[in-house]
Motif scaffolding. Sequence first.
Motif, PDB file in Angstrom:
ATOM      1  N   ASP A 149       0.821  -1.213   0.000  1.00 45.15           N
ATOM      2  CA  ASP A 149       0.000   0.000   0.000  1.00 45.15           C
ATOM      3  C   ASP A 149       0.857   1.266   0.000  1.00 45.15           C
ATOM      4  O   ASP A 149       0.364   2.360   0.221  1.00 45.15           O
ATOM      5  N   VAL A 150       2.160   1.095  -0.256  1.00 44.30           N
ATOM      6  CA  VAL A 150       3.057   2.255  -0.276  1.00 44.30           C
ATOM      7  C   VAL A 150       3.323   2.679  -1.716  1.00 44.30           C
ATOM      8  O   VAL A 150       3.699   1.867  -2.555  1.00 44.30           O
ATOM      9  N   GLU A 151       3.089   3.962  -1.989  1.00 40.81           N
ATOM     10  CA  GLU A 151       3.327   4.518  -3.319  1.00 40.81           C
ATOM     11  C   GLU A 151       4.373   5.621  -3.217  1.00 40.81           C
ATOM     12  O   GLU A 151       4.316   6.451  -2.311  1.00 40.81           O
ATOM     13  N   LEU A 152       5.302   5.636  -4.179  1.00 39.87           N
ATOM     14  CA  LEU A 152       6.347   6.662  -4.182  1.00 39.87           C
ATOM     15  C   LEU A 152       6.457   7.253  -5.581  1.00 39.87           C
ATOM     16  O   LEU A 152       6.579   6.522  -6.563  1.00 39.87           O
ATOM     17  N   CYS A 153       6.391   8.583  -5.648  1.00 38.15           N
ATOM     18  CA  CYS A 153       6.511   9.270  -6.939  1.00 38.15           C
ATOM     19  C   CYS A 153       7.846  10.021  -6.994  1.00 38.15           C
ATOM     20  O   CYS A 153       8.014  11.025  -6.296  1.00 38.15           O
ATOM     21  N   PRO A 154       8.817   9.547  -7.789  1.00 38.05           N
ATOM     22  CA  PRO A 154      10.128  10.201  -7.836  1.00 38.05           C
ATOM     23  C   PRO A 154      10.042  11.638  -8.342  1.00 38.05           C
ATOM     24  O   PRO A 154      10.839  12.482  -7.928  1.00 38.05           O
ATOM     25  N   ALA A 155       9.103  11.944  -9.230  1.00 36.17           N
ATOM     26  CA  ALA A 155       9.046  13.296  -9.804  1.00 36.17           C
ATOM     27  C   ALA A 155       8.610  14.329  -8.765  1.00 36.17           C
ATOM     28  O   ALA A 155       9.164  15.413  -8.676  1.00 36.17           O
ATOM     29  N   THR A 156       7.603  14.002  -7.968  1.00 39.27           N
ATOM     30  CA  THR A 156       7.118  14.959  -6.975  1.00 39.27           C
ATOM     31  C   THR A 156       7.745  14.719  -5.604  1.00 39.27           C
ATOM     32  O   THR A 156       7.563  15.509  -4.691  1.00 39.27           O
ATOM     33  N   ARG A 157       8.471  13.607  -5.474  1.00 35.90           N
ATOM     34  CA  ARG A 157       9.075  13.178  -4.211  1.00 35.90           C
ATOM     35  C   ARG A 157       8.008  13.041  -3.116  1.00 35.90           C
ATOM     36  O   ARG A 157       8.231  13.400  -1.960  1.00 35.90           O
ATOM     37  N   GLU A 158       6.863  12.517  -3.493  1.00 38.14           N
ATOM     38  CA  GLU A 158       5.795  12.277  -2.522  1.00 38.14           C
ATOM     39  C   GLU A 158       5.650  10.787  -2.248  1.00 38.14           C
ATOM     40  O   GLU A 158       5.779   9.969  -3.153  1.00 38.14           O
ATOM     41  N   VAL A 159       5.360  10.478  -1.004  1.00 37.78           N
ATOM     42  CA  VAL A 159       5.122   9.093  -0.596  1.00 37.78           C
ATOM     43  C   VAL A 159       3.750   9.023   0.056  1.00 37.78           C
ATOM     44  O   VAL A 159       3.394   9.882   0.862  1.00 37.78           O
ATOM     45  N   ARG A 160       2.991   8.019  -0.341  1.00 34.20           N
ATOM     46  CA  ARG A 160       1.673   7.812   0.264  1.00 34.20           C
ATOM     47  C   ARG A 160       1.582   6.394   0.772  1.00 34.20           C
ATOM     48  O   ARG A 160       2.081   5.462   0.140  1.00 34.20           O
ATOM     49  N   GLN A 161       0.949   6.254   1.930  1.00 33.51           N
ATOM     50  CA  GLN A 161       0.639   4.922   2.427  1.00 33.51           C
ATOM     51  C   GLN A 161      -0.865   4.841   2.584  1.00 33.51           C
ATOM     52  O   GLN A 161      -1.466   5.684   3.268  1.00 33.51           O
ATOM     53  N   ALA A 162      -1.458   3.843   1.932  1.00 32.99           N
ATOM     54  CA  ALA A 162      -2.913   3.701   1.904  1.00 32.99           C
ATOM     55  C   ALA A 162      -3.563   5.034   1.514  1.00 32.99           C
ATOM     56  O   ALA A 162      -4.583   5.439   2.081  1.00 32.99           O
ATOM     57  N   GLY A 163      -2.927   5.742   0.574  1.00 34.53           N
ATOM     58  CA  GLY A 163      -3.482   6.984   0.056  1.00 34.53           C
ATOM     59  C   GLY A 163      -3.174   8.214   0.884  1.00 34.53           C
ATOM     60  O   GLY A 163      -3.479   9.338   0.481  1.00 34.53           O
ATOM     61  N   VAL A 164      -2.560   8.030   2.039  1.00 31.20           N
ATOM     62  CA  VAL A 164      -2.284   9.155   2.937  1.00 31.20           C
ATOM     63  C   VAL A 164      -0.833   9.610   2.767  1.00 31.20           C
ATOM     64  O   VAL A 164       0.095   8.793   2.809  1.00 31.20           O
ATOM     65  N   LEU A 165      -0.661  10.913   2.565  1.00 31.44           N
ATOM     66  CA  LEU A 165       0.673  11.476   2.374  1.00 31.44           C
ATOM     67  C   LEU A 165       1.521  11.298   3.632  1.00 31.44           C
ATOM     68  O   LEU A 165       1.073  11.601   4.736  1.00 31.44           O
ATOM     69  N   VAL A 166       2.753  10.792   3.439  1.00 31.86           N
ATOM     70  CA  VAL A 166       3.678  10.617   4.566  1.00 31.86           C
ATOM     71  C   VAL A 166       4.883  11.516   4.309  1.00 31.86           C
ATOM     72  O   VAL A 166       5.464  11.490   3.221  1.00 31.86           O
ATOM     73  N   THR A 167       5.245  12.338   5.283  1.00 29.79           N
ATOM     74  CA  THR A 167       6.372  13.254   5.105  1.00 29.79           C
ATOM     75  C   THR A 167       7.678  12.569   5.491  1.00 29.79           C
ATOM     76  O   THR A 167       7.823  12.094   6.616  1.00 29.79           O
ATOM     77  N   LEU A 168       8.608  12.527   4.533  1.00 27.53           N
ATOM     78  CA  LEU A 168       9.900  11.896   4.797  1.00 27.53           C
ATOM     79  C   LEU A 168      11.016  12.911   4.613  1.00 27.53           C
ATOM     80  O   LEU A 168      10.918  13.813   3.780  1.00 27.53           O
ATOM     81  N   ALA A 169      12.100  12.734   5.372  1.00 26.97           N
ATOM     82  CA  ALA A 169      13.301  13.539   5.161  1.00 26.97           C
ATOM     83  C   ALA A 169      13.965  13.072   3.854  1.00 26.97           C
ATOM     84  O   ALA A 169      13.656  11.993   3.341  1.00 26.97           O
ATOM     85  N   THR A 170      14.877  13.913   3.327  1.00 23.34           N
ATOM     86  CA  THR A 170      15.511  13.617   2.033  1.00 23.34           C
ATOM     87  C   THR A 170      16.108  12.220   1.972  1.00 23.34           C
ATOM     88  O   THR A 170      15.841  11.448   1.054  1.00 23.34           O
ATOM     89  N   ARG A 171      16.942  11.879   2.959  1.00 20.39           N
ATOM     90  CA  ARG A 171      17.620  10.561   2.925  1.00 20.39           C
ATOM     91  C   ARG A 171      16.629   9.427   3.110  1.00 20.39           C
ATOM     92  O   ARG A 171      16.815   8.349   2.584  1.00 20.39           O
ATOM     93  N   GLU A 172      15.607   9.672   3.914  1.00 21.19           N
ATOM     94  CA  GLU A 172      14.589   8.629   4.109  1.00 21.19           C
ATOM     95  C   GLU A 172      13.888   8.341   2.785  1.00 21.19           C
ATOM     96  O   GLU A 172      13.688   7.184   2.401  1.00 21.19           O
TER      97      GLU A 172
END
Length: 219
Positions: free
Chosen positions: A131-154
């Motif tokens: 259920d984890v989605e990652l978009c390299p272009a926008t650098r957004e990560v979602r889990q079960a559709g919910v945006l998760v804020t990650l630090a750069t290295r994470e």
Amino acid sequence: MRILLAEDDPILGDGLRAGLRQLGFQVDWVRDGLAAERELSTDAYAAAVLDLGLPLKDGMEVLKSLRTQKLSTPVLVLTARDAVPDRILGLDQGADDYVIKPVDLHELGARLRALVRRAHGQPLDTLQVGDVELCPATREVRQAGVLVTLATREFDLLHALMLNAGRVMSREQIEQHLYSWGHEVESNAVEVHVHHLRRKLRADLIQTVRGIGYTLPKD
Ligand code: CA
């Protein structure tokens, strides 16, 4: 993701390095063909941006030598607008794509992301594992559709593990992916990033493979 930039023009090189960093790439910059060949032989790069007119060893020769060594790092060639024969020769010699000077930074970034994706057999621009989605272009990560804020290295670590889902990455491989030259890497840096990712996403998302490294199992 970490890329090698081979460009001898100091102004263009500096501009590309700064711009690509802003887009979220880790960039190592070399200014001649021999250095490019040496660094790419270490196989630590997700992709390379290669100028053709380089001192000490021509970019085309660097490309030929890489492919002779069976190194499959995706290479994007920088060419002049009118240099059509160069482009054709470059593609024949094993270049994966090219960008015409003057370089549009956002186009370069998009083409690099596409090259890396394709090199990992990922057809879509958004990576998905469970259920984890990652978009390299926008650098957004979602889990079960919910945006998760990650630090750069994470983000970069999760990106690497998702690109390589189902395979084990050693700590050394992960460090090479996360850090360009000149970064002091704490010995437990990777463990700390993994710990944060497990806390922010799911505890069982990333598995430790004792004595080897980490893996993100495919679903
Ligand atoms: Ca040049």
